[in-house]
Design an enzyme around this catalytic site. Sequence first.
Site, PDB file in Angstrom:
ATOM      1  N   ASP A 158       0.798  -1.229   0.000  1.00  0.00           N
ATOM      2  CA  ASP A 158       0.000   0.000   0.000  1.00  0.00           C
ATOM      3  C   ASP A 158       0.829   1.277   0.000  1.00  0.00           C
ATOM      4  O   ASP A 158       0.317   2.342   0.370  1.00  0.00           O
ATOM      5  CB  ASP A 158      -0.936   0.009   1.213  1.00  0.00           C
ATOM      6  N   ASP A 197      -6.971  -4.363  -5.245  1.00  0.00           N
ATOM      7  CA  ASP A 197      -6.604  -3.038  -4.732  1.00  0.00           C
ATOM      8  C   ASP A 197      -5.196  -2.625  -5.150  1.00  0.00           C
ATOM      9  O   ASP A 197      -4.873  -1.432  -5.210  1.00  0.00           O
ATOM     10  CB  ASP A 197      -6.682  -3.016  -3.205  1.00  0.00           C
TER      11      ASP A 197
END
Length: 258
Positions: free
Chosen positions: A117, A176
């Site tokens: 991330d 994601d």
Amino acid sequence: MKLKQLSVLLLAVLGTSTAVQAQTAKPNLSKEFIQQQLDAAAKQIKVLANETPAEKFPKTFENGKEVFSSSSWWCSGFYPGTLLYLYEGTKDEGLLKKATEKLTYLEKEKNNKGTHDLGFMLFCSFGNALRLTGDTQKYEPILSTGANSLASRYSPVTKTIRSWDHGSWQYPVIIDNMMNLEFLTQVSKMTGDKKFYNIAVAHAETTLKNHFRKDYSSYHVIDYDKNTGKAIGKKHIRVHLMNQHGQEGRDGHSMVIP
């Protein structure tokens, strides 16, 4: 009969045309109205800033209390990024100051090789700081180091960036991950290092090949054989996307578009 069919067809065409026009119509928002909203948001975020401990990041509000995170939370870059966007929209130097102060506590995540991330954490924050201040000497090394940390999670066997290190997966990749590819492509452009661009493209192409169903909805997670690169599991983990019969959700993730 033919006349009736023609009339129905004509009504259908007119109805479709009206719907398309409604969808493509531009909202009638004045610059003054937009500026009012930005100013109001800036005022509100200052309240939040005053409640947030120096080394923490806003997370949520539960049981009448603010809940804060450490810099390692995957959304930690959103708060300084929001401060920077509001600085851009209001030219309030106080917001820029609050953002740069918060970045000092976020910077260590450039060395975090345990998460996929980093695009969320670093590009939303330091990427916008670089864009708005032009301070290449200060921010480019941070972004470059962070991109190398993210690239360390790439496997030339699976041709993907690993998402999670927990669980019983062999090599899990969630949809994601696509949102972190812009970070790599922009650092590639910034540094001239094609490695980051090549990793981003390879990951995107592998995602296109394996993450989608025939109806173009996407799986949340694909598990790969780390030795062969073959997709060995296709799952949907997010409970709130399961329907009442317990079947896998069929959401079209906006995260697909980097």
